[in-house]
Design an enzyme around this catalytic site. Sequence first.
Site, PDB file in Angstrom:
ATOM      1  N   ASP A  14      68.009  59.972  -9.507  1.00 20.43           N
ATOM      2  CA  ASP A  14      67.162  59.056  -8.752  1.00 20.43           C
ATOM      3  C   ASP A  14      65.924  59.834  -8.333  1.00 20.43           C
ATOM      4  O   ASP A  14      65.951  60.595  -7.375  1.00 20.43           O
ATOM      5  CB  ASP A  14      67.939  58.522  -7.545  1.00 20.43           C
ATOM      6  CG  ASP A  14      67.093  57.596  -6.677  1.00 20.43           C
ATOM      7  OD1 ASP A  14      65.859  57.549  -6.855  1.00 20.43           O
ATOM      8  OD2 ASP A  14      67.684  56.927  -5.795  1.00 20.43           O
TER       9      ASP A  14
ATOM     10  N   PHE B  78      70.325  58.334  -0.570  1.00 23.29           N
ATOM     11  CA  PHE B  78      69.722  57.008  -0.377  1.00 23.29           C
ATOM     12  C   PHE B  78      69.305  56.459  -1.725  1.00 23.29           C
ATOM     13  O   PHE B  78      68.547  57.091  -2.453  1.00 23.29           O
ATOM     14  CB  PHE B  78      68.506  57.068   0.552  1.00 23.29           C
ATOM     15  CG  PHE B  78      67.907  55.708   0.808  1.00 23.29           C
ATOM     16  CD1 PHE B  78      68.428  54.886   1.802  1.00 23.29           C
ATOM     17  CD2 PHE B  78      66.862  55.232   0.035  1.00 23.29           C
ATOM     18  CE1 PHE B  78      67.897  53.608   2.012  1.00 23.29           C
ATOM     19  CE2 PHE B  78      66.335  53.955   0.237  1.00 23.29           C
ATOM     20  CZ  PHE B  78      66.855  53.154   1.240  1.00 23.29           C
TER      21      PHE B  78
ATOM     22  N   LYS C 293      58.343  54.323  -6.004  1.00 26.61           N
ATOM     23  CA  LYS C 293      57.323  54.843  -5.061  1.00 26.61           C
ATOM     24  C   LYS C 293      55.976  55.256  -5.686  1.00 26.61           C
ATOM     25  O   LYS C 293      55.081  54.441  -5.810  1.00 26.61           O
ATOM     26  CB  LYS C 293      57.938  55.972  -4.239  1.00 26.61           C
ATOM     27  CG  LYS C 293      59.034  55.445  -3.307  1.00 26.61           C
ATOM     28  CD  LYS C 293      59.389  56.412  -2.215  1.00 26.61           C
ATOM     29  CE  LYS C 293      60.229  55.751  -1.127  1.00 26.61           C
ATOM     30  NZ  LYS C 293      61.659  55.673  -1.422  1.00 26.61           N
TER      31      LYS C 293
HETATM   32  C1  PLP Z   1      62.733  54.748  -1.455  1.00 27.22           C
HETATM   33  C2  PLP Z   1      63.883  55.105  -2.307  1.00 27.22           C
HETATM   34  C3  PLP Z   1      64.642  54.121  -2.964  1.00 27.22           C
HETATM   35  C4  PLP Z   1      64.397  52.657  -2.786  1.00 27.22           C
HETATM   36  O1  PLP Z   1      63.145  52.264  -3.246  1.00 27.22           O
HETATM   37  P1  PLP Z   1      62.586  50.820  -2.832  1.00 27.22           P
HETATM   38  O2  PLP Z   1      61.316  50.717  -3.613  1.00 27.22           O
HETATM   39  O3  PLP Z   1      62.373  50.849  -1.351  1.00 27.22           O
HETATM   40  O4  PLP Z   1      63.598  49.836  -3.234  1.00 27.22           O
HETATM   41  C5  PLP Z   1      65.653  54.540  -3.799  1.00 27.22           C
HETATM   42  N1  PLP Z   1      65.930  55.841  -3.968  1.00 27.22           N
HETATM   43  C6  PLP Z   1      65.229  56.802  -3.350  1.00 27.22           C
HETATM   44  C7  PLP Z   1      65.571  58.240  -3.595  1.00 27.22           C
HETATM   45  C8  PLP Z   1      64.197  56.473  -2.480  1.00 27.22           C
HETATM   46  O5  PLP Z   1      63.529  57.434  -1.839  1.00 27.22           O
END
Ligand code: PLP
Length: 400
Positions: free
Chosen positions: A224, A139, A253
């Site tokens: 990420d 994700f 986050k």
């Molecule tokens: C939550 C998340 C995102 C997206 O972050 P947003 O602030 O909602 O755009 C991207 N990568 C990972 C691994 C995430 O957990």
Amino acid sequence: MMNIKHMLEDSNRYLMNTYNRAPIVLRKGRGTRVWDINGNEYIDFLGGVSVNVLGHCHPKIVIALQKQAQRLIHVSNLYNIEPQIELAKVLVELSFADQVFFCNSGAEANEAAIKLARKYAKEHHGDYKIEIITATNSFHGRTITTLSATGQDKLKKGFEPLTPGFVNVEFNNIEDLASAVSENTCAVLLEPIQGEGGVRPATVEYLKEARKICSDNDVLLILDEVQTGIGRTGKLFAYEHYEIEPDIMTLGKGLGGGVPIGAMLAKKDIASSFVPGSHGSTFGGNPLVCASALATIEAIMEDGILLEECNRLGEYMKKRLTELKKEFPSLILHVRGKGLLIGVEINRDCGPIVEECLKRGFLINCTAGSTLRFAPPLIVSEHEIDKLIDVLDEMFGRLQ
Ligand SMILES: *Cc1c(COP(=O)(O)O)cnc(C)c1O
């Protein structure tokens, strides 16, 4: 004052229907606890989806926000911004990176990483080097391009055409990754632990091999760490568990202590591919959010034992959950995670368990359909973990 029934009606009427929201309205938070408008108390085992590392309304964050709000809230990136410079310095000193770009969310941080990787690869190799490899179940965000990077077809449905240039390989399968890399490969983008994909950690061998494959083939490794960064896994950044360093890392986050901020960090020679005009953001790294993020990181580092505690409590929670797995072997399939990012995969849809936990005063969530996800503030106590385990024990007993 509006009553709860009216608020829920207005919520449905005026907000687009993009979330399955629990039927409560939250008003206040302190530490690991939140309260709804009727005064009901909940222990927060979701932490705003891995955001509230220090709990709710941590005094250092509140004071930093109050002070900064009185001094300066926004000026734009056409000028130098004190807390932005300080935050970048702190992030660089604490990580592998040399330079930082600030934006407003995790998806934007990944967008920035994808743009930087493509620009760097074109400048240093050639226009053909554009492909980005990502993993199944990953994700990376909800914008069209980060959705294109995401390895979950169900999220993409209805939004085609997507951005071209992304290739998906099986997560934790090194042969699959190795055979997907070609001279067209620009970068490999991976989460150290797939959060939304069901709390699935990359194995140490996998990330180490991925690092090697990238280095051997002039391919950038982008991690990420939007969900795993900022102490969540018991290290400030999850890559520290793997004895490797990425070329680019994204954060979101937990970084801001609850305010919206994203960051993309890179080594200097890569970061140099961005020049004035390459990329930007109106709000990215504005004084208010940077002051909050700075206070968050300082509070984590000053604490001294918070990250150790995260490891200890995470191990404790996994031990208690593993005991439950032994008690209910057909119901509980896996207990996974690192630090205080923990998933429990069960043999059914976990929605009803999330609902029941809410009624019993616990915020938890369900990811990838059948994985209960726990991402409490790192200040959670053993006693609070025991309370949740007791409730889960009783609920699983009734389900078995
Ligand atoms: C939550 C998340 C995102 C997206 O972050 P947003 O602030 O909602 O755009 C991207 N990568 C990972 C691994 C995430 O957990």
